[in-house]
Design a protein around this motif. Structure first.
Motif: not given
Length: 126
Positions: A31-32, A34-36, A38-39, A78, A81
């Protein structure tokens, strides 16, 4: 693209290394990651939105439809994901329900657009 691939591979290896002993930690890593990712691409997304807005012109009607399309795109990204995270953790049924709920939300959100298209077509047929 190389930066995205590098982040993906690094997160994948880390998650695979800890998955056998710490499944929860592996999920948090995924999850982390994926967030990175996306950022890392959010800057490109703002450029795309700017380009699409310049295509649409300054018509307020077009701008409203553009906002609807971008919201629908955001919902689908979203949802994909979240559904992938569910599938990675063996929750296929939850992933399917999440995707179905998102499809219903997108259709409900786009009903005004469908209504406008139908009225335009009806006007052309008269």
């Amino acid at each position: 693209m190389i930066k995205i691939a590098g982040i993906s591979v690094a997160v994948l290896f880390c998650a695979l290394l800890v998955r056998d002993n710490h499944k929860t930690l592996a999920t948090l890593l995924s999850v982390s990651g994926g967030v990175v990712l996306f950022a890392a691409v959010i800057g490109e997304l703002s450029g795309i939105i700017g380009a699409v807005r310049s295509f649409s012109g300054s018509s307020p009607v077009t701008d409203a439809y553009l906002k609807l399309m971008l919201k629908a795109l955001g919902i689908t990204i979203i949802t994909q994901f979240v559904a992938d995270i569910c599938r990675d953790n063996g929750e296929n049924a939850l992933a399917s329900v999440t995707e179905t709920a998102a499809k219903i939300a997108v259709v409900a959100m786009l009903l005004p657009l469908f209504e406008t298209i139908i009225s335009i077509v009806s006007g052309l047929l008269k």
